[in-house]
Scaffold this motif. Structure first.
Motif, PDB file in Angstrom:
ATOM      1  N   ALA A 160     -18.249   0.839   4.051  1.00 10.32           N
ATOM      2  CA  ALA A 160     -16.873   0.611   4.507  1.00 10.32           C
ATOM      3  C   ALA A 160     -16.068   0.046   3.361  1.00 10.32           C
ATOM      4  O   ALA A 160     -16.602  -0.623   2.475  1.00 10.32           O
ATOM      5  CB  ALA A 160     -16.854  -0.345   5.700  1.00 10.32           C
ATOM      6  N   LYS A 161     -14.781   0.323   3.376  1.00  9.93           N
ATOM      7  CA  LYS A 161     -13.895  -0.171   2.325  1.00  9.93           C
ATOM      8  C   LYS A 161     -12.614  -0.671   2.952  1.00  9.93           C
ATOM      9  O   LYS A 161     -11.961   0.043   3.715  1.00  9.93           O
ATOM     10  CB  LYS A 161     -13.595   0.936   1.311  1.00  9.93           C
ATOM     11  N   LEU A 162     -12.273  -1.910   2.639  1.00 13.00           N
ATOM     12  CA  LEU A 162     -11.012  -2.509   3.077  1.00 13.00           C
ATOM     13  C   LEU A 162     -10.091  -2.533   1.862  1.00 13.00           C
ATOM     14  O   LEU A 162     -10.250  -3.351   0.962  1.00 13.00           O
ATOM     15  CB  LEU A 162     -11.242  -3.917   3.623  1.00 13.00           C
ATOM     16  N   ASP A 163      -9.150  -1.611   1.838  1.00 19.56           N
ATOM     17  CA  ASP A 163      -8.284  -1.421   0.681  1.00 19.56           C
ATOM     18  C   ASP A 163      -6.926  -2.037   0.962  1.00 19.56           C
ATOM     19  O   ASP A 163      -6.198  -1.583   1.855  1.00 19.56           O
ATOM     20  CB  ASP A 163      -8.129   0.073   0.390  1.00 19.56           C
ATOM     21  N   GLY A 164      -6.588  -3.085   0.196  1.00 19.38           N
ATOM     22  CA  GLY A 164      -5.261  -3.676   0.333  1.00 19.38           C
ATOM     23  C   GLY A 164      -5.240  -5.006   1.043  1.00 19.38           C
ATOM     24  O   GLY A 164      -4.175  -5.452   1.490  1.00 19.38           O
ATOM     25  N   VAL A 165      -6.392  -5.687   1.163  1.00 13.57           N
ATOM     26  CA  VAL A 165      -6.370  -7.037   1.728  1.00 13.57           C
ATOM     27  C   VAL A 165      -5.933  -8.024   0.650  1.00 13.57           C
ATOM     28  O   VAL A 165      -6.030  -7.742  -0.551  1.00 13.57           O
ATOM     29  CB  VAL A 165      -7.762  -7.431   2.276  1.00 13.57           C
ATOM     30  N   THR A 166      -5.437  -9.164   1.058  1.00 16.17           N
ATOM     31  CA  THR A 166      -5.016 -10.157   0.077  1.00 16.17           C
ATOM     32  C   THR A 166      -6.234 -10.736  -0.635  1.00 16.17           C
ATOM     33  O   THR A 166      -7.369 -10.655  -0.135  1.00 16.17           O
ATOM     34  CB  THR A 166      -4.237 -11.292   0.753  1.00 16.17           C
ATOM     35  N   MET A 210       0.817  -1.208   0.000  1.00 16.20           N
ATOM     36  CA  MET A 210       0.000   0.000   0.000  1.00 16.20           C
ATOM     37  C   MET A 210       0.856   1.265   0.000  1.00 16.20           C
ATOM     38  O   MET A 210       0.408   2.325  -0.452  1.00 16.20           O
ATOM     39  CB  MET A 210      -0.934   0.003   1.220  1.00 16.20           C
ATOM     40  N   LEU A 211       2.086   1.183   0.516  1.00 13.16           N
ATOM     41  CA  LEU A 211       2.986   2.338   0.460  1.00 13.16           C
ATOM     42  C   LEU A 211       3.413   2.634  -0.966  1.00 13.16           C
ATOM     43  O   LEU A 211       3.881   3.740  -1.265  1.00 13.16           O
ATOM     44  CB  LEU A 211       4.224   2.082   1.325  1.00 13.16           C
ATOM     45  N   LEU A 212       3.250   1.676  -1.868  1.00 16.15           N
ATOM     46  CA  LEU A 212       3.503   1.909  -3.286  1.00 16.15           C
ATOM     47  C   LEU A 212       2.229   2.307  -4.014  1.00 16.15           C
ATOM     48  O   LEU A 212       2.218   3.223  -4.836  1.00 16.15           O
ATOM     49  CB  LEU A 212       4.095   0.637  -3.923  1.00 16.15           C
ATOM     50  N   LYS A 246     -15.431  -3.702  -0.824  1.00 13.61           N
ATOM     51  CA  LYS A 246     -16.362  -2.641  -0.475  1.00 13.61           C
ATOM     52  C   LYS A 246     -17.637  -3.254   0.083  1.00 13.61           C
ATOM     53  O   LYS A 246     -18.165  -4.217  -0.475  1.00 13.61           O
ATOM     54  CB  LYS A 246     -16.683  -1.780  -1.706  1.00 13.61           C
ATOM     55  N   ILE A 247     -18.124  -2.669   1.154  1.00 14.97           N
ATOM     56  CA  ILE A 247     -19.307  -3.173   1.850  1.00 14.97           C
ATOM     57  C   ILE A 247     -20.411  -2.147   1.721  1.00 14.97           C
ATOM     58  O   ILE A 247     -20.216  -0.963   2.038  1.00 14.97           O
ATOM     59  CB  ILE A 247     -18.994  -3.444   3.337  1.00 14.97           C
ATOM     60  N   ASP A 248     -21.565  -2.577   1.261  1.00  8.12           N
ATOM     61  CA  ASP A 248     -22.703  -1.687   1.033  1.00  8.12           C
ATOM     62  C   ASP A 248     -23.852  -2.118   1.928  1.00  8.12           C
ATOM     63  O   ASP A 248     -24.222  -3.293   1.964  1.00  8.12           O
ATOM     64  CB  ASP A 248     -23.122  -1.737  -0.439  1.00  8.12           C
ATOM     65  N   THR A 249     -24.402  -1.148   2.674  1.00  6.80           N
ATOM     66  CA  THR A 249     -25.560  -1.435   3.515  1.00  6.80           C
ATOM     67  C   THR A 249     -26.825  -0.787   2.989  1.00  6.80           C
ATOM     68  O   THR A 249     -27.883  -0.932   3.590  1.00  6.80           O
ATOM     69  CB  THR A 249     -25.320  -0.940   4.958  1.00  6.80           C
TER      70      THR A 249
END
Length: 480
Positions: free
Chosen positions: A112-118, A1-3, A100-103
């Motif tokens: 909510a967004k989890l950016d950079g999970v495997t 993510m640093l890149l 991305k999670i949509d309610t």
């Protein structure tokens, strides 16, 4: 993510960095400021990565971001309407994904967004969150040993059908967008890039003085429209697959950015079949799902790109449910209204052009007169097609309404999704004895219109679809 983060921020930093270099005259000091900007982007990326955590606690997903102050967001699993997994180019190279999670509670934005999970973690979380959203009481057992999702393929769109892409018109203006951007850059940065802005004006004047060359450039752009439009369409819809997985409809697509969108089947209330004029001639349509609580439904709700009409109806029937009735025609006055609106404005312009041409004798006004008369003539088949596209119907299970010509849309909605009726009548509609009947739906666009129905149809159709609502108002008591 640093890149990834600094590279993703580069477009927004590009103009400021170039400005710093130009203002500083490409001196060591300006290079130092530009380098500081890049380092700042890396620092921001590090802070984002180091201060963000997520955790599933009981029946909720909890995300935390903390540096100077702490921000905690808790999302009950039962509120989750969809979980999308996408893999932009750099994420894919590094084996990462964006989840991305949509309610359905925040409009077009994700909750909510989890950016950079495997990739493995994204698929695990997607399966876990979707199953837990449908059955929160089973969350504890599934967290310990999640069962593999049951998957059934509905359709895998053949790549040869990507050739239908230019018919949709979605990306046809791409060449003009590139040219417009290049012209804007030339006028904005002309002096810094080594040529004066006067040179750009001179080039434009030279092209204007050579109309044949200008016409050739315009022709090249027009010829490039289907090529670039088809290319962009193919990139976004590459290997389009629609599946049924564990109670969800899953649409996967994309070449550079692979995207997977999950729609909970229990919240799907119908579908909308859309085609443009060129698509209708070719016999192809696009399909969107009508879903309750879905943000950004125009993008996330797509079930099919351009496919043959018969295939689209079959897939929609298999995935959601068939519509088994003919659409009812609207009264003849609706045809006259369609023709009037398609022809009359051009006739007015033609009359003004004829008066100006007779008064001045200028060639321009004669050309405009011929053009407007031609457009008025084209309005006749357009108006007839718009009338032929009007229709509404009910098959005992689903309601359907259709309208439009240049963009024709037919919505098929489950009867249980209809939450109200609205009658709307303009002054011109009152004069013609027609009105617009809108079926209120707690999904999709919120309402779907049957345009220019007769007064009898406006009274009978709601009574047929939802008789229990209207009977108390239409039936007189026995003693009266």
């Amino acid at each position: 993510m640093l890149l990834i983060d600094p590279v993703r921020m580069l477009p927004s930093l590009l103009l400021p960095l170039i400005g710093v270099l130009f203002v500083g005259g490409f001196s060591p000091r300006s290079y130092a400021w530009a380098a500081a900007g890049v380092v700042g982007a890396v620092v921001v990326a590090f802070v984002r990565w180091a201060t963000f955590t997520y955790e599933i606690i009981g029946d909720s997903l909890e995300t935390k971001r903390s540096l100077i102050s702490r921000s905690i967001r808790t999302i009950p699993l039962e509120r989750i309407r969809g979980v999308d997994v996408s893999t932009p180019p750099m994420h894919r190279l590094l084996g990462l994904a964006v989840l991305k999670i949509d309610t359905g509670a925040s409009g077009g934005d994700e909750e909510a967004k989890l950016d950079g999970v495997t990739l493995a973690e994204a698929e695990r979380l997607k399966s876990l969150l979707l199953r837990s959203a449908g059955r929160p009481e089973a969350h504890a057992q599934e967290t310990a040993a999640p069962a593999g999702p049951r998957e059934e393929s509905i359709i895998s769109v053949p790549r040869k059908w990507l050739l239908y892409g230019p018919l949709s018109g979605a990306y046809l203006l791409t060449p003009f967008a590139f040219i417009g951007g290049a012209v804007g850059l030339a006028f904005q940065w002309g002096d810094e890039l080594g040529f004066r802005q006067d040179a750009a004006w001179s080039a434009g004047e030279w092209l204007w003085e050579h109309p044949y060359l200008l016409l050739a450039v315009a022709l090249l752009l027009v010829l490039a429209m289907p090529v670039t439009g088809g290319l962009m369409y193919a990139i976004f819809n590459w290997n389009f697959q629609l599946k049924r997985r564990d109670g969800y409809l899953v649409a996967e697509r994309g070449l550079i950015n692979r995207r997977s969108v999950s729609l909970e089947s229990q919240r799907v209330r119908g579908y909308e079949i859309v085609d443009g004029l060129a698509e209708r001639w070719a016999g192809v349509v696009r399909v969107w799902a009508i879903v309750t609580g879905l943000g950004d439904s125009e993008t996330r709700g797509q079930l099919l790109p351009d496919v043959p009409r018969g295939v689209a109806y079959q897939v929609a029937a298999d995935a959601i449910g068939p519509y088994r009735s003919e659409l009812r025609r609207h009264p003849p006055v609706a045809r006259r209204r369609r023709l009037f609106r398609a022809v009359f404005p051009w006739l007015m312009v033609a009359s003004a052009s004829a008066a100006a041409a007779w008064a001045t004798g200028a060639t321009l006004w004669w050309v405009l007169l011929v053009l407007t008369l031609f457009l008025a003539a084209l309005g006749v088949p357009l108006g007839l097609d718009r009338y032929a596209s009007l229709g509404h119907g009910y098959d005992g299970v689903r309601v359907s309404v259709r309208s439009g010509s240049l963009r024709r849309a037919q919505a098929v909605i489950e009867r249980r999704a209809v939450v109200g009726w609205r009658l709307r009548q303009t002054w011109f509609q009152r004069r013609a004895g027609v009105l617009t009947l809108i079926a209120g739906v707690g999904a999709g666009k919120g309402g779907y219109s049957a345009i220019d129905v007769s007064e009898a149809q406006a009274a009978d159709f709601p009574a047929e679809v939802t008789p229990e609502w209207l009977t108390p108002f239409l039936t007189q008591p026995p003693n009266q």
